[in-house]
Enzyme design. Structure first.
Site, short mmCIF file in Angstrom:
data_model
loop_
_atom_site.label_atom_id
_atom_site.label_comp_id
_atom_site.label_asym_id
_atom_site.label_seq_id
_atom_site.Cartn_x
_atom_site.Cartn_y
_atom_site.Cartn_z
N ASP A 123 0.86 -15.52 2.89
CA ASP A 123 0.11 -16.32 1.92
C ASP A 123 1.00 -17.46 1.43
O ASP A 123 2.13 -17.22 0.99
CB ASP A 123 -0.32 -15.41 0.75
N GLU A 149 -3.99 -18.27 4.05
CA GLU A 149 -3.71 -16.84 4.15
C GLU A 149 -4.12 -16.30 5.53
O GLU A 149 -5.20 -16.63 6.02
CB GLU A 149 -4.57 -16.20 3.07
P1 TTP Z 1 -4.19 -18.65 -3.58
O1 TTP Z 1 -3.38 -18.21 -2.39
O2 TTP Z 1 -4.95 -17.61 -4.32
O3 TTP Z 1 -3.26 -19.35 -4.64
P2 TTP Z 1 -2.03 -20.32 -4.45
O4 TTP Z 1 -1.66 -20.46 -3.01
O5 TTP Z 1 -2.31 -21.59 -5.16
O6 TTP Z 1 -0.88 -19.58 -5.25
P3 TTP Z 1 -0.06 -18.28 -4.87
O7 TTP Z 1 1.35 -18.73 -4.75
O8 TTP Z 1 -0.29 -17.35 -6.00
O9 TTP Z 1 -0.62 -17.79 -3.56
O10 TTP Z 1 -5.21 -19.77 -3.15
C1 TTP Z 1 -4.91 -20.74 -2.16
C2 TTP Z 1 -5.49 -22.09 -2.52
O11 TTP Z 1 -6.90 -21.97 -2.69
C3 TTP Z 1 -4.96 -22.65 -3.82
O12 TTP Z 1 -3.78 -23.42 -3.65
C4 TTP Z 1 -6.10 -23.48 -4.32
C5 TTP Z 1 -7.34 -22.81 -3.77
N1 TTP Z 1 -8.01 -22.05 -4.84
C6 TTP Z 1 -9.04 -22.66 -5.57
O13 TTP Z 1 -9.39 -23.82 -5.31
N2 TTP Z 1 -9.63 -21.95 -6.59
C7 TTP Z 1 -9.26 -20.67 -6.92
O14 TTP Z 1 -9.82 -20.06 -7.85
C8 TTP Z 1 -8.20 -20.04 -6.14
C9 TTP Z 1 -7.75 -18.63 -6.47
C10 TTP Z 1 -7.62 -20.76 -5.13
MG MG Z 2 -1.47 -18.77 -1.80
#
Ligand code: TTP
Ligand code: MG
Length: 356
Positions: free
Chosen positions: A10, A109
């Site tokens: 991820d 992911e």
């Molecule tokens: P995530 O992998 O959930 O979050 P992230 O990569 O920003 O942070 P982390 O380090 O905790 O993994 O989501 C991936 C991308 O998807 C994120 O950068 C932006 C988008 N996203 C949204 O647009 N809205 C949301 O509610 C979430 C959870 C993610």
């Molecule tokens: Mg992420």
């Protein structure tokens, strides 16, 4: 059967990390990617926040006005979906090369099964380090990887030491790793289920693992078996592309509530066009469209329609969305409109027709 070796990868704060990389001045600064905050009056939500911004309590899906209140000095940037998709495509391409089985789960992911490709968990750890270095070398981005004998544990492990983490859970370590964690770490156990379990005195995965399935039955029904076996670290699901590409789509929060029928039609068209773009970029076809409407008092309704065959063209999206819209009784202002496309399938080729 030989033990499987599965990675879950991820990317760290994906959208904001890309923005920071594109604009080196932003490195180390709190960055929020999402709707325009409009000096605290903005009405959309946060897509993601850099780890610096998270220190202020800013997080994904939070109203952008709240993010602005928590951190007015944050740098607020709009979402550049096309850019993130390109970066994602390159990363997925690179990961695929290492995989015996591969499954992209979202834009940032994926699961990578390497059973047979490496001989031990130690070798797997070495491979994960090389993958992290390769992504950092080529894209200047960090990610977190979990390695485990199944998908669920790999996913929990990748989240365990974020950002820039690498967590290896060998087959004999699964139960010990899970036992002290909160039940909410198991995918599918949301706030309501957590409450119900807490009422039974079950707060950790370890407690859930030793619970008699019959005790859970009155509340969880047939799901009870899956819950207990998940808590024991069992997950037989295979890594592979198939039905697990979940959904694409967009939602829009309006600067002012929409009350006029005409404006509503225009908004549906716009959101349909954005959802269509996601579909094209993901090289996908859809069968089910869900229209979501949130009224000024936050009452939220949704309606879905499934088509007989897969479609990928804008005309179908607009047609179904309009049809569903006509089923709503619109008697108060509308604050948000969303379209989700689900029941997806990868398409072989994008034809000119799909753009129409
Ligand atoms: P995530 O992998 O959930 O979050 P992230 O990569 O920003 O942070 P982390 O380090 O905790 O993994 O989501 C991936 C991308 O998807 C994120 O950068 C932006 C988008 N996203 C949204 O647009 N809205 C949301 O509610 C979430 C959870 C993610
Ligand atoms: Mg992420």
């Amino acid at each position: 059967m030989a033990q499987r070796i599965i990675f879950h990868l991820d990317m760290d704060s994906f959208f904001s990390a890309i923005e920071q990389r594109e604009e080196p001045e932003l490195e180390g600064r709190p960055v929020v990617v999402g709707a325009d905050p409009r000096g605290g009056k903005g009405r959309g939500v946060v897509s993601t926040a850099s780890y610096e911004a998270r220190e202020y309590g800013v997080h994904s899906a939070q109203p952008i006005s709240k993010a602005y209140r928590l951190c007015p000095q944050c740098v607020f940037l709009p979402v550049r979906h096309r850019l993130y998709t390109k970066v994602s495509d390159r990363i997925m391409h690179l990961l695929r090369k290492h995989a015996v089985n591969f499954q992209q789960v979202s834009i940032d992911e994926a699961y990578i099964e390497v059973t047979g490709r490496v001989e031990s968990y130690s070798q797997a750890e070495g491979l994960a380090r090389r993958i992290k270095n390769e992504i950092h070398g080529k894209e200047k981005l960090t990610c977190s990887i979990g390695i485990a004998p199944n998908k669920m544990v790999a996913k929990i492990a990748s989240d365990h030491q974020k950002p820039d983490g690498l967590t290896v859970i060998r087959p004999g370590e699964v139960e010990g790793f899970l036992a002290p964690l909160r039940v909410g770490k198991i995918p599918g156990i949301g706030p309501k289920s957590q409450e119900a379990l807490k009422a039974m005195g079950i707060e950790t995965i370890g407690r859930l693992a030793e619970t008699d399935v019959q005790r859970l039955m009155p509340h969880f029904g047939r799901e009870s078996h899956r819950l207990v076996s998940a808590a024991r670290g069992v997950d037989e699901r295979e890594v592979g592309e198939g039905r697990e590409v979940k959904s694409v789509g967009r939602q829009k929060t309006f600067q002012e509530d929409i009350t006029e029928e005409e404006n509503l039609q225009g908004a549906v068209e716009k959101v349909a066009e954005q959802a269509h773009r996601d579909l094209i970029e993901g090289r996908l076809l859809f069968k089910t469209l869900t229209l979501i409407i949130r009224f000024s008092d936050f009452e939220t309704l949704s309606r879905a329609k499934s088509l007989k065959s897969f479609h990928g063209d804008l005309r179908s999206i607009k047609g179904v969305a309009r049809e569903l819209l006509s089923e709503f009784q619109v008697h108060k202002g509308i604050r948000l409109l969303g379209i989700r496309l689900s029941n997806l399938k990868k398409r072989q080729q994008v034809t000119l027709d799909d753009y129409l």
